[in-house]
Design an enzyme around this catalytic site. Structure first.
Site, mmCIF file in Angstrom:
data_model
loop_
_atom_site.group_PDB
_atom_site.id
_atom_site.type_symbol
_atom_site.label_atom_id
_atom_site.label_comp_id
_atom_site.label_asym_id
_atom_site.label_seq_id
_atom_site.Cartn_x
_atom_site.Cartn_y
_atom_site.Cartn_z
ATOM 1 N N LEU A 1 -5.908 -11.347 -14.399
ATOM 2 C CA LEU A 1 -7.355 -11.497 -14.531
ATOM 3 C C LEU A 1 -8.020 -10.205 -14.077
ATOM 4 O O LEU A 1 -7.652 -9.636 -13.050
ATOM 5 C CB LEU A 1 -7.870 -12.657 -13.674
ATOM 6 N N ASP A 2 -9.016 -9.751 -14.821
ATOM 7 C CA ASP A 2 -9.766 -8.561 -14.429
ATOM 8 C C ASP A 2 -10.493 -8.800 -13.105
ATOM 9 O O ASP A 2 -10.837 -9.939 -12.772
ATOM 10 C CB ASP A 2 -10.799 -8.201 -15.496
ATOM 11 N N PRO A 3 -10.761 -7.746 -12.337
ATOM 12 C CA PRO A 3 -11.497 -7.908 -11.067
ATOM 13 C C PRO A 3 -12.841 -8.613 -11.232
ATOM 14 O O PRO A 3 -13.260 -9.367 -10.342
ATOM 15 C CB PRO A 3 -11.675 -6.467 -10.581
#
Length: 306
Positions: free
Chosen positions: A42-44
């Protein structure tokens, strides 16, 4: 403090905003003091479900990433950003405002098996280097399109005042939601980027039964981490035949030797006709191995040291 009774299993972690998936793994590793891995980055700037494997469960990560994923996403219209989310620099703008009807009409081209170009700021490797590292150095990144599958896209709302639209997307692995926002905006002629992203589910993992990192640390302090752990078999799904074995067969398999499926319960030889793989466990759920089914035998490919 780590619970002495806990050694392996799956966690359904609710990843917080502004934390990388790798940082989540680091926090969990510190709590459990053993090998840890995650299934599906998951992206930040995204939140939500991040399946995390603890201990021997890391051997089953490939089975966790194959399930369907669902996302709640908000797309902001009017500009394109270098990262295709709110973190990047604005590189294009438009004064066009898409209507709900025009958005719905455009969605069909993104459903099913499609070709999608990953974002320049992604973990895709280019000549052995992550694309995002090249992009951060200011180097031009040209990535080839990938074959991906989006199962469904529902337009939940379209707000012309805020110039945003909310979607629920169900897809298979490999889909970049940021690329969807970029490409949908381009097709509408107004540009777009992801301003909000939350993963609601990955295979059997859903946000309703997820646990926060703070909750995990509280369970560790109370020496009850096992309350959060899910069994290794939780990620197996329907692709693997599940069979129980006795102690004798379990020991044979753990030595890396094949066994006849006639020696497993539930008439394993007959049931295995429609399966390429099987999951063996002791009565009571203690995992033994993941095996390849070959000519009526179970050949171990992943043995669990538990």
């Amino acid at each position: 403090m780590q619970s002495a009774r806990v050694k392996y299993g799956w966690l359904n972690v609710d990843k917080p905003l502004h934390m990388s998936s790798g940082s989540v793994v680091g926090r969990v590793k510190k709590i459990f003091n053993c090998k840890v891995g995650h299934a599906g980055t998951l992206d930040p700037l995204a939140t939500g479900v991040l399946p995390v494997a603890v201990g021997e469960a890391t051997k089953t990560i490939p089975y966790a990433v194959d399930g369907l994923k669902s996302y709640a996403v908000t797309v902001q219209w009017g500009s394109q950003r270098s990262t295709d989310d709110a973190e990047g620099e604005i590189i294009k703008t438009s004064s066009l405002r898409p209507s709900a009807d025009s958005i719905r009409e455009a969605l069909g081209q993104f459903v099913g098996n499609i070709r999608q170009v990953p974002p320049a700021f992604s973990a895709v490797r280019v000549r052995g280097v992550r694309a995002y590292r090249l992009a951060r150095r200011g180097e031009a990144v040209s990535l080839p399109p990938k074959e991906v599958c989006i199962v469904s896209i529902d337009l939940l709302s379209a707000d012309e005042e805020s110039n945003t639209a909310d979607f629920l997307i169900v897809c298979k692995k490999g889909v970049y939601i940021r690329s969807f926002a970029r490409d949908l905006g381009a097709s509408l002629g107004c540009f777009g980027y992801v301003s909000f992203l939350r993963r609601k589910s990955v295979g059997p993992f859903s946000e309703e039964n997820s646990v926060t990192l703070d909750r995990l640390e509280a369970l560790a302090d109370a020496d009850v981490l096992n309350e959060a752990l899910l069994p290794i078999s939780y990620v197996m799904g329907d692709a693997l035949l599940r069979l129980h074995v006795d102690a004798e067969v379990a020991e044979i398999v753990k030595k890396g030797q094949s066994v006849s499926l006639q020696r497993t319960s539930l008439n394993g030889l007959y049931a295995a006709e429609n399966y390429d793989m099987c999951y063996l466990s002791r009565v009571g759920g203690v995992p033994v191995a993941v095996c390849k089914v070959v000519n009526g035998t179970a050949r171990p490919v992943r043995v669990f040291d538990v």
